[in-house]
Each structure stands twice: as C-alpha cells, then as structure tokens.
Design a protein around this motif. Structure first.
Motif, mmCIF file in Angstrom:
data_model
loop_
_atom_site.group_PDB
_atom_site.id
_atom_site.type_symbol
_atom_site.label_atom_id
_atom_site.label_comp_id
_atom_site.label_asym_id
_atom_site.label_seq_id
_atom_site.Cartn_x
_atom_site.Cartn_y
_atom_site.Cartn_z
ATOM 1 N N GLN A 164 0.844 -1.202 0.000
ATOM 2 C CA GLN A 164 0.000 0.000 0.000
ATOM 3 C C GLN A 164 0.879 1.252 0.000
ATOM 4 O O GLN A 164 1.920 1.294 0.661
ATOM 5 N N VAL A 165 0.436 2.268 -0.738
ATOM 6 C CA VAL A 165 1.104 3.569 -0.774
ATOM 7 C C VAL A 165 0.064 4.648 -0.491
ATOM 8 O O VAL A 165 -1.053 4.599 -1.035
ATOM 9 N N VAL A 166 0.419 5.602 0.359
ATOM 10 C CA VAL A 166 -0.459 6.716 0.692
ATOM 11 C C VAL A 166 0.238 8.011 0.294
ATOM 12 O O VAL A 166 1.373 8.274 0.720
ATOM 13 N N ILE A 167 -0.442 8.838 -0.543
ATOM 14 C CA ILE A 167 0.088 10.104 -1.019
ATOM 15 C C ILE A 167 -0.824 11.209 -0.490
ATOM 16 O O ILE A 167 -1.978 11.325 -0.920
ATOM 17 N N GLN A 168 -0.325 11.974 0.456
ATOM 18 C CA GLN A 168 -1.135 13.041 1.059
ATOM 19 C C GLN A 168 -0.674 14.398 0.520
ATOM 20 O O GLN A 168 0.505 14.756 0.628
ATOM 21 N N TYR A 169 -1.635 15.145 -0.048
ATOM 22 C CA TYR A 169 -1.352 16.460 -0.638
ATOM 23 C C TYR A 169 -2.032 17.523 0.211
ATOM 24 O O TYR A 169 -3.257 17.536 0.338
ATOM 25 N N CYS A 170 -1.218 18.408 0.798
ATOM 26 C CA CYS A 170 -1.732 19.427 1.711
ATOM 27 C C CYS A 170 -1.107 20.779 1.378
ATOM 28 O O CYS A 170 -0.228 20.895 0.517
ATOM 29 N N ASN A 171 -1.537 21.795 2.112
ATOM 30 C CA ASN A 171 -0.842 23.068 2.111
ATOM 31 C C ASN A 171 0.339 22.988 3.056
ATOM 32 O O ASN A 171 0.226 22.479 4.169
ATOM 33 N N GLY A 172 1.474 23.495 2.605
ATOM 34 C CA GLY A 172 2.650 23.514 3.448
ATOM 35 C C GLY A 172 2.641 24.709 4.384
ATOM 36 O O GLY A 172 1.621 25.395 4.549
ATOM 37 N N PRO A 173 3.774 24.995 4.985
ATOM 38 C CA PRO A 173 3.849 26.096 5.958
ATOM 39 C C PRO A 173 3.796 27.466 5.281
ATOM 40 O O PRO A 173 4.087 27.606 4.095
ATOM 41 N N ASN A 174 3.409 28.488 6.063
ATOM 42 C CA ASN A 174 3.435 29.879 5.634
ATOM 43 C C ASN A 174 2.523 30.136 4.442
ATOM 44 O O ASN A 174 2.913 30.707 3.421
ATOM 45 N N VAL A 175 1.286 29.708 4.573
ATOM 46 C CA VAL A 175 0.281 29.854 3.525
ATOM 47 C C VAL A 175 -0.835 30.765 4.047
ATOM 48 O O VAL A 175 -1.220 30.685 5.225
ATOM 49 N N ILE A 176 -1.376 31.576 3.182
ATOM 50 C CA ILE A 176 -2.479 32.443 3.598
ATOM 51 C C ILE A 176 -3.707 31.609 3.951
ATOM 52 O O ILE A 176 -3.808 30.431 3.587
ATOM 53 N N ALA A 177 -4.635 32.202 4.640
ATOM 54 C CA ALA A 177 -5.790 31.472 5.167
ATOM 55 C C ALA A 177 -6.651 30.870 4.078
ATOM 56 O O ALA A 177 -7.191 29.773 4.220
ATOM 57 N N ASN A 178 -6.791 31.548 2.934
ATOM 58 C CA ASN A 178 -7.605 31.042 1.828
ATOM 59 C C ASN A 178 -6.695 30.879 0.611
ATOM 60 O O ASN A 178 -6.558 31.792 -0.206
ATOM 61 N N PRO A 179 -6.046 29.711 0.473
ATOM 62 C CA PRO A 179 -4.995 29.548 -0.544
ATOM 63 C C PRO A 179 -5.489 29.606 -1.979
ATOM 64 O O PRO A 179 -4.717 29.900 -2.892
ATOM 65 N N GLY A 180 -6.745 29.217 -2.241
ATOM 66 C CA GLY A 180 -7.271 29.270 -3.589
ATOM 67 C C GLY A 180 -6.820 28.105 -4.459
ATOM 68 O O GLY A 180 -6.650 26.978 -3.995
ATOM 69 N N THR A 181 -6.590 28.372 -5.766
ATOM 70 C CA THR A 181 -6.350 27.327 -6.757
ATOM 71 C C THR A 181 -4.912 26.811 -6.699
ATOM 72 O O THR A 181 -3.962 27.590 -6.635
#
Length: 372
Positions: A164-181
């Motif tokens: 099994q492989v798990v790929i998690q895609y998130c916002n990293g550090p130092n991002v504005i509150a509403n990151p958008g596209t």
C-alpha cells in the motif's frame, strides 16, 4: 518461481481510464502475474475543481480550490498481491507568489507526504530532487514547494516489497488562510510483480532412528509467515503433518528443522507449503525419503551374559554397542547364517546397554537390559 515482468498502470488507459470526478477506481488483473490495484481518494474532496480528479497526459491530476490552509487530499493505492520496485513521478509540487497583504505568506505552498506499507510494516520511499533546481525541497518522505510556478518533477521509488502507498497532498507552511487554486499530478505507476517471499536454498530429509528429520535453508525471506510440512505416500495427495513459524523478513540465511515422528513404511514424499502474511503461498518440489521400520526387520536380544543375538535382513550391517553414557563397548561379530549374528561383548555389560544398527537409511537404536 514465477518469471517477473514489468507492470504498468496508466491512469488514462488502464481499465478504461480514470472517470473524471470519481474518487475511486479498482483495476483488476494488471499484467502477468496478475495484480489488482485499488485507488481511493479521501480528505477535503469538496475542494476539487470541476471534473477533478481526472487523468491527463502525465497521470492522475488533482486540481483544488482550497478555502483553508489546513485542507488535505489523501490518495491511498493498495496492491494485491504486493509488488516490488514501484516507481512513479509527482509533478508540480511548487509554491505560489507572495500574497498581497499576506504579511509575507504565500498564495499557496504545495506539500506532499508519501508513505508505504508492506503488510503491517512501514516502508520508506526514496524521493529524487526536483527536476528544476530550487523548485522544492525533499526531506525524508516530504516534498515541499519552495519556488514559484515552475512545474517541477520528483521521482518516487519503493525498491522493496510494498502492499500500500499513501500520497497526502496538503498546504505547506506559511500559507495564507484562503490559498485558492493549486494542484499536483500523480504520475502513472510502474512496478515488477513481487516474487514469492522465500528463496529456498535446500530441502533434505534423512532417517534417524525411527524418525525422519527434515532440514531446509533459505537465503532470504520477505513477509514470510510460516512453513507447513506436508507428507504423501504417492507424491500426489499431501497431508499436513506439522508447522514451523518463519522469521518474517530477513536477508540472512535461515536454517529450519522438523522431525516426522510417524513416517510411513516405504517411500515418504515431503514438501514445504510456504505461506506469507498476505495469504500467498508456494509449494516446494517434493523430496523422497525411504523409511524401513526397525521392528519390521530387526530383532535383537541378549543370548548370553556376554553376547547379543541380532536378526536382520539388512545387507552388510554395522553394529554399535554403547553404555547409557555413550561409551563404546568392545564386541566381536560372529555370523551365524540366515541373517543372524552374535555379538560377543567385552567386557561383559551389567544392566542397560544401547544397541545400534547402522544402515544406509539411518541408525536404529534399541535399549537392552541384561538380566542374565
């Protein structure tokens, strides 16, 4: 051992291709040997843009419109049976521009965390540096965007067995509150069919006294749970006569032994039924061991205080006489004819002695009590 072939999962074509907007798909019987692959996407899926996720020329695209810098999307890929040398690309892990009025924060920062499992054991991938220098950083199993809109590519490799492989895609550090596209692409998958988990070096059996002792050696083991010992008298129908736990995973040589205390008269065929933790199994080639019960052709008793009489059909037999402590008792063999022998002992034994008949099929032992 099966012949290994390269396997591939193309998100655009395999199994009819990924259905745009779907959050899961099962791919069955990919390649030869056949592998089943399940892909499931969870997390903040309401953040997907229209008709996303979707296949594209490079793999499985995941374009988001995250409204919070805490949002994540998780893609879980499960292989049955497990595979080896899995590789794929991750594209577009980068960073947006500095946000206007964002106090030094960025419009978005892509961050991808990749983990693997081999059954219950964690497996760590090797992740290559970005194809565009400075586009992102790789620390362990984490890729974090560090440059603006440069569409880098990172190579991911699991060199061992993986289920099994798990790929998690998130916002990293130092991002504005509403990151958008923002978005990333998981590249098409390539792997080798996983070999069955044990490299068997040898498997042998020999008669010892009234038992058959089986010994086998492995050069390496991967995800191996146990060995079932099986016996047959016709090399066709086998029955389980015992079980031996395996070491699990090891690259060192391992040695095993098992004693069949109830071998059948005549030819016995033995094989190893090796089972791994995922339920895969493999049968070894059978070995043959001829067993002649001692009682069927051996009769031994004290004929006098100084002599043991032996009746056996064994051609050219060899005899040993021992004390209970294992010391040899001197003897002279007199052939009486008709497969009968008289062992003249010196010195004369007193009480219990150990008699042994040594044959090409093993050593048969009798305990005799001298009451004469």
């Amino acid at each position: 051992m099966a012949n290994l072939r390269a396997q591939d999962l193309d998100f655009a074509t395999t199994g009819g291709g990924w259905t745009s907007g779907s959050l899961s798909k099962s791919y069955t019987t990919i390649g030869s040997p056949a592998t089943n692959v399940s892909v499931v996407i969870t997390g903040t899926t309401t953040g997907f843009q229209a008709n996303q996720p979707a296949h594209n020329a490079n793999g499985l695209g995941q374009n988001m419109n995250f409204t919070s810098n805490t949002h994540c999307i998780t893609t879980t890929i499960t292989f049955s049976p497990g595979i080896s040398n899995l590789s794929f690309l991750v594209r577009d892990v980068d960073r947006g521009a500095l946000a206007t009025g964002g106090n030094g924060a960025y419009n978005y920062v892509d961050q991808v965390i990749i983990t693997g499992q081999n059954g219950a054991a964690a497996v760590t991938p090797a992740i290559g540096a970005a194809s565009v220098a400075g586009a992102n950083t790789v620390v362990g199993n984490v890729i974090t965007g560090t440059n603006n809109n440069v569409a880098p590519v990172n190579t991911v490799l699991f060199s061992g067995l993986v289920t099994q492989v798990v790929i998690q895609y998130c916002n990293g550090p130092n991002v504005i509150a509403n990151p958008g596209t923002q978005g990333v692409t998981i590249g098409d998958l390539s792997w080798e069919a996983a070999p069955l988990p044990v490299r068997l070096v040898s498997f042998q059996g020999q008669v010892r006294e009234n038992n058959v002792v089986l010994n086998w050696e492995t050069a390496s083991e991967e995800n191996s749970e146990r060995f079932d010992l099986e016996r047959s008298t016709d090399a066709l129908e086998f029955e389980r006569i015992g079980q031996q736990p395996a070491v699990g995973t090891s690259q060192a040589r391992q040695f095993y032994t098992f004693t069949d205390e109830n071998p059948q008269p005549g030819m016995n065929y033995y094989r190893l039924h090796q089972v791994d933790y995922d339920g895969q199994f493999e049968n070894s080639k059978p070995i043959a061991v001829e067993f002649k019960p001692a009682d069927a052709y051996l009769k031994v008793y004290f004929a006098s205080f100084h002599g043991i009489c032996v009746e056996t059909g064994e051609p050219s037999p060899h005899f040993r006489v021992l004390t209970p402590a294992g010391r040899s008792i001197q003897h002279r063999v007199e052939t009486l004819g008709d497969n009968r022998y008289l062992l003249h002992l010196s010195p004369a034994p007193n009480g219990l002695v150990i008699f042994q008949l040594v044959t090409k099929n093993g050593v048969f032992t009798k305990k005799l009590l001298n009451l004469l």
